[in-house]
Every structure is written in structure tokens, then in C-alpha cells.
Design a protein around this motif. Structure first.
Motif, PDB file in Angstrom:
ATOM      1  N   VAL B  41      -1.363  -2.420  18.380  1.00  0.00           N
ATOM      2  CA  VAL B  41      -2.488  -1.400  18.344  1.00  0.00           C
ATOM      3  C   VAL B  41      -2.325  -0.536  16.953  1.00  0.00           C
ATOM      4  N   VAL B  42      -3.433  -0.568  16.207  1.00  0.00           N
ATOM      5  CA  VAL B  42      -3.617   0.158  15.074  1.00  0.00           C
ATOM      6  C   VAL B  42      -4.111   1.544  14.958  1.00  0.00           C
ATOM      7  N   GLU B 194       3.189 -11.695   8.590  1.00  0.00           N
ATOM      8  CA  GLU B 194       3.739 -12.865   9.220  1.00  0.00           C
ATOM      9  C   GLU B 194       4.830 -12.246  10.328  1.00  0.00           C
ATOM     10  N   LEU B 195       5.445 -11.368   9.956  1.00  0.00           N
ATOM     11  CA  LEU B 195       6.453 -10.918  10.835  1.00  0.00           C
ATOM     12  C   LEU B 195       5.775 -10.101  12.008  1.00  0.00           C
ATOM     13  N   ILE B 196       4.627  -9.355  11.549  1.00  0.00           N
ATOM     14  CA  ILE B 196       4.235  -8.709  12.808  1.00  0.00           C
ATOM     15  C   ILE B 196       3.633  -9.656  13.768  1.00  0.00           C
ATOM     16  N   ARG B 197       2.965 -10.732  13.007  1.00  0.00           N
ATOM     17  CA  ARG B 197       2.183 -11.838  14.139  1.00  0.00           C
ATOM     18  C   ARG B 197       3.186 -12.287  14.934  1.00  0.00           C
ATOM     19  N   GLU B 198       4.540 -12.770  14.401  1.00  0.00           N
ATOM     20  CA  GLU B 198       5.505 -13.504  15.083  1.00  0.00           C
ATOM     21  C   GLU B 198       6.068 -12.446  15.995  1.00  0.00           C
ATOM     22  N   ALA B 199       6.182 -11.312  16.057  1.00  0.00           N
ATOM     23  CA  ALA B 199       6.674 -10.340  16.896  1.00  0.00           C
ATOM     24  C   ALA B 199       5.664 -10.107  18.004  1.00  0.00           C
ATOM     25  N   ARG B 200       4.382 -10.320  17.700  1.00  0.00           N
ATOM     26  CA  ARG B 200       3.320 -10.275  19.070  1.00  0.00           C
ATOM     27  C   ARG B 200       3.653 -11.432  19.861  1.00  0.00           C
ATOM     28  N   ARG B 201       3.845 -12.636  19.140  1.00  0.00           N
ATOM     29  CA  ARG B 201       3.929 -14.039  19.657  1.00  0.00           C
ATOM     30  C   ARG B 201       5.073 -14.011  20.783  1.00  0.00           C
ATOM     31  N   GLN B 214      -7.217  -4.894   4.675  1.00  0.00           N
ATOM     32  CA  GLN B 214      -7.064  -6.270   5.095  1.00  0.00           C
ATOM     33  C   GLN B 214      -6.152  -6.598   6.078  1.00  0.00           C
ATOM     34  N   VAL B 215      -4.752  -5.825   5.772  1.00  0.00           N
ATOM     35  CA  VAL B 215      -3.804  -6.215   6.454  1.00  0.00           C
ATOM     36  C   VAL B 215      -3.994  -5.594   8.160  1.00  0.00           C
ATOM     37  N   ARG B 216      -4.787  -4.545   8.229  1.00  0.00           N
ATOM     38  CA  ARG B 216      -5.326  -4.102   9.686  1.00  0.00           C
ATOM     39  C   ARG B 216      -5.926  -5.315  10.388  1.00  0.00           C
ATOM     40  N   ALA B 217      -6.920  -5.925   9.532  1.00  0.00           N
ATOM     41  CA  ALA B 217      -7.788  -7.181   9.927  1.00  0.00           C
ATOM     42  C   ALA B 217      -6.871  -8.158  10.500  1.00  0.00           C
ATOM     43  N   GLU B 218      -5.791  -8.514   9.893  1.00  0.00           N
ATOM     44  CA  GLU B 218      -4.792  -9.539  10.016  1.00  0.00           C
ATOM     45  C   GLU B 218      -3.868  -9.294  10.892  1.00  0.00           C
TER      46      GLU B 218
END
Lengths: 262, 232
Positions: B41-42, B194-201, B214-218
């Protein structure tokens, strides 16, 4: 720290008070300290922080309150009610006291090695080679060169004296260490080295400590929790970063806002 | 919201400035939000709206006056508002990671040790902690020659990456991120994304402040403001 968060505190202080004649040293001071925790006591000169530390160790006799201590064998004693010999034995074995002025905590007439070895021998160590080995090991841990082991402390700089005092206290692996301004009066670079050393020792040995300091930056880096004292009383207590970043009491706010980037 | 890892209810925080005539600044007046495992959540409010204050209040760095800040810690919900300092420390050690905008470290401690510290606090053995810390520094593109130096003299961007490294290395189940990519170049920004996405996964619940569109969208699975209300 282990998994549970509700075991018994190592030190449980309630209602601690001390008057010097008509002048109040400290009043109604209370806190709990758990194993592996570092408690900082901050405040200006004359706020009573050193009095509290001295009342804990019994160096100064408090006139009110309890200092409950859970010994290594699990029994709980009130340090204020212990007889003198039992208190001294505990101070030698399970506690360490690091004085602001290293000379107060060292024996200046004997060598660095003897200063460190003495506490071991007081606990019954008799084998000279082993005592010397442990002393050498501890001198190395506080970054004092091996070649200085037979020198008198008189020949040491202020920072070295403070590190020697720390080695003398920690060689017996105490469970609780009381420190009064451990980095006071030292050059900034020496102070950084000492902070690094203390933090490492706390982490590696699982030591608990009560540290009195007027330096909020030192408190931030070393203490898990803080007591803010003023006029002999605790005006605020809490997590270190919370007390420093969001102080509630007017005096605590003044203290924090008066220093350059704690 | 039973499945939430972080559940903030009606949180209120004001500051009373005793040193400045007792001025009272209400910053948060009843914020509610929840974050589930795997969500990011941003918060999209403009500067000065109280986003950082919210993260700090959840972390226990600021004392909230009322409301609740529930975090899933050791299989139960712990309210950080009014929690004993010792419990807050335990939550921080094992559950809640916070990337602030400042790096505060003991001078002289090498960068790889700084990053290994949270792992050591969780009981990870020294050599493994150091190896994981170094791997994380490598991912965040901190040159190996800097690992044994104190980060005190590093550039702003390098310090920020050390800050990110020491939080992500510990794989906390809940992450609070205050502008984790500010002052980073695009390659480093990508590493953080990439670290944030990994954490989510792996199921982490992430609450962040990210101004970079851009970061927010990613990274965001949901974008909201402090004022938004959620169906309970």
C-alpha cells in the motif's frame, strides 16, 4: 534475548530515594531492566543520575526503596537489605562498575595485567599462566597492545585507562554493568572506538547495563530505553528513539531541542 | 479485517511543543488502514500531510495519543499504541522493519557489520549473518571495497542503500518504507523495486511512502491517501 517477553527482570527498582542532609539526591526512582537490555539515564549535571547509579551499587546508601536483583541462581535479593559481605561478593562476581574517572576503578600501583587478573583471582583463579592468558585476551578485546601488559596504568592515556577499566570489569563476565559517563572526557575518535567496543560486548556477551550519560548521542547509540531525570526525579521514560524523537515532558523537550543533532 | 498483517484503527497523533509556547499541532486525526500479506500500500498524500508521522507512530518511534496500531507478531495481534517498550523492541526485532530517511550508526563499525546487525539480533549465527549482509550489499550495488568501511563517510545515496539493505536483509513480515528510493540513481532504484516485489512474493505486508510515480506504479498494489476510509 529469548522468545518470551514476560520473564522476570534482572533488576527491578522501586521507590529509590536518597537525601544528602536537606538536599534531595533522588526521589521515587523506579524501573525494570531485563537481561540483554541497556538502560540509559540522561539529564543535566545535578539531575541525580549518578546518585541513582551509586544507590544501585550501594556505593551510596539509599534511604528509601528496593533494588530487587535476580541472581544467576534464580533467587531474588534486595540489594539494600543484603549484608555488606554478601553485597561485596555480588559486586565482584555478577556485577561490574565502570566509573567516570578510570582512576577510581583501577589500582594505579599495579600493572595493567594485574588490574585485569585481580578480579579473576578474587574469584578463586590461582593458576598464574591461565590468569595471565585471560588478562591478555581481554587487553586484546579492548584494543590494548599485548606489550603493555606489564606497564603501570600511570603510563596510559585517558582512553586507554577507560578501556583498561572496562576490561577489569568484564573479565569475570558479569551479568550487569553499571557505567557512569563511560565516554566522558574522551576525544571524539576515542569515544567512537569505545562506543563500538561497548556495543559489541553488549551484543556478544548478552550483558545488561545501566549507563549514565549527559550525551544524548551516546544514549541513542547504546541504550534500548531511557530515563530522563531532572531535579532528582524521573520526568520521562520510554524507548530511546521515542524519547529522543518525540519527547513528551516539557523538560525532556527542552533537553532534546537544546543539543546539536542527538 | 482478520487476515491483515497491519491494521491501523482511528490513529491520532498530535505534537505539543512545550518549548514553543505550548503550541499543539494535530497531525493525524483518526487514520484507519490495513495491509494484508503480499500487499504493498502506497500513501499518495502531498508532503506535510503526516505520512512519515504515521509510519513512525506505527513503529513506536512516535507516541500516538489514541486509536490502535495492530501488528501481527508471533501469531497474535499486538497493539503498538501503549505497548511496553520491551514488547515494542521484540516486535521491531522480529516483525516490523522500517526504512527511515536517516542512517544512524556507531562510527567505526564496518558497513557489512551494520547490515548484519538485525540478523544477529534475530539469533542468526555470525558468519551466516555476514554472508547474507554482503550478498544484500552486492544486490544494492555497494562496491565491495566499501564493505569494511564505516558508512558514516558515504554519499547520501550510498547511505540510503545501506539503510535499505539492513532492513531487507532481515526479511521482516511487515515493512514500513519512507521514501526508500529517494536520492538513488536509476539502477539502484531498480534494485530496490525488485527487493520490494520479492518481499511481497514471500508474503510481506508493505506500507510505503513513494513520491516517484514510476516506482509507485511498479511496486504498489494499492494507492491511497491518509483520509481515505476502508470498509471494515
Amino acid at each position: 534475548m529469548n522468545a518470551t517477553v514476560d520473564d522476570r527482570p534482572l533488576l527491578s527498582v522501586r521507590g529509590l530515594g536518597k537525601h544528602y542532609g536537606g538536599r534531595m539526591g533522588c526521589r521515587d526512582v523506579g524501573f525494570d531492566l531485563w537481561s540483554g537490555e541497556v538502560l540509559g539515564i540522561v539529564g543535566e549535571s545535578g539531575s541525580g543520575k549518578t546518585t541513582v547509579l551509586n544507590c544501585l551499587s550501594g556505593r551510596v546508601a539509599a534511604d528509601a526503596g528496593q533494588v530487587g536483583y535476580t541472581k544467576a541462581d534464580g533467587s531474588v535479593v534486595d540489594m539494600r537489605r543484603l549484608d555488606e559481605s554478601a553485597r561485596r561478593r555480588l559486586l565482584r562476581t555478577e556485577w561490574g562498575v565502570v566509573h567516570q574517572h578510570a582512576r577510581d576503578g583501577l589500582r594505579m600501583g599495579v600493572t595493567a595485567g594485574a588490574n585485569v587478573g585481580e578480579r579473576l583471582m578474587a574469584l578463586g583463579a590461582r593458576h598464574y599462566g591461565r590468569v595471565r592468558g585471560r588478562a591478555l585476551d581481554w587487553l586484546a578485546r579492548v584494543e590494548i597492545a599485548e606489550s603493555r601488559i606489564d606497564d603501570l596504568p600511570e603510563t596510559f592515556s585517558g582512553g586507554m585507562l577507560q578501556r583498561l577499566q572496562i576490561a577489569r570489569n568484564l573479565v569475570t563476565e558479569p551479568r550487569l554493568v553499571l557505567m557512569d559517563e563511560p565516554t566522558g572526557g574522551l576525544d571524539v575518535s576515542v569515544q567512537a572506538r569505545l562506543l563500538d567496543l561497548l556495543r559489541g560486548l553488549v551484543d556478544d556477551l548478552g550483558l545488561s547495563a545501566v549507563i549514565v550519560t549527559h550525551d544524548l548521542a551516546v544514549a541513542r547509540l547504546l541504550a534500548n530505553r531511557l530515563l530522563v531525570m531532572r531535579g532528582g526525579e524521573v520526568v520521562e521514560s520510554g524507548l530511546t528513539d521515542q524519547v529522543l524523537d518525540d519527547p513528551q515532558h516539557p523538560y525532556a523537550q527542552l533537553l532534546v531541542s537544546s543539543v546539536l543533532q542527538p | 479485517m482478520s487476515g491483515a498483517a497491519l491494521d491501523v484503527r482511528n490513529l491520532a497523533k498530535s505534537f505539543t511543543l512545550h518549548v514553543q509556547g505550548g503550541v499543539r499541532l494535530p497531525v493525524l486525526t483518526g487514520v484507519s488502514l490495513s495491509v494484508h500479506p503480499g500487499e504493498c500500500v502506497v500513501l499518495s498524500d502531498p508532503s506535510g500531510a503526516g505520512k512519515s508521522t504515521l509510519l513512525r507512530s506505527i513503529y513506536g518511534n512516535y507516541l500516538a495519543q489514541s486509536g490502535q496500531s495492530l501488528v501481527r507478531h508471533r501469531e497474535r495481534m499486538v497493539d503498538m499504541v501503549g505497548a511496553a517498550p520491551r514488547l515494542v523492541l521484540d516486535v521491531r526485532r522480529h516483525t516490523l522493519g522500517y526504512v527511515s530517511q536517516f542512517l544512524r550508526v556507531i562510527p567505526r563499525v564496518p558497513t557489512d557489520q551494520v547490515v548484519a546487525t538485525p540478523l544477529r539480533a534475530q539469533g542468526v549465527e555470525a558468519s551466516e549473518a555476514l554472508a547474507r549482509a554482503r550478498a544484500m550489499l552486492e544486490r544494492l550495488r555497494i562496491p565491495e571495497r566499501l564493505w569494511t568501511l564505516s558508512p558514516v563517510t558515504f554519499s547520501g545515496g550510498e547511505q540510503q542503500r545501506v539503510n535499505v539493505a539492513r532492513v531487507f536483509v532481515a526479511e521482516y513480515p511487515i515493512l514500513l518504507l519512507d521514501e526508500p528510493t529517494a536520492s538513488l540513481d536509476s539502477a539502484s532504484r531498480l534494485a530496490v523495486v525488485e527487493l520490494i516485489r520479492e518481499a511481497r512474493r514471500r508474503g510481506a505486508a508493505v506500507l510505503g511512502i513513494v513520491h516517484d510515480a514510476q516506482v509507485r506504479a511498479e511496486v504498489a498494489t494499492r494507492v491511497r491517501t491518509l483520509a481515505d476510509t476502508e470498509a471494515a
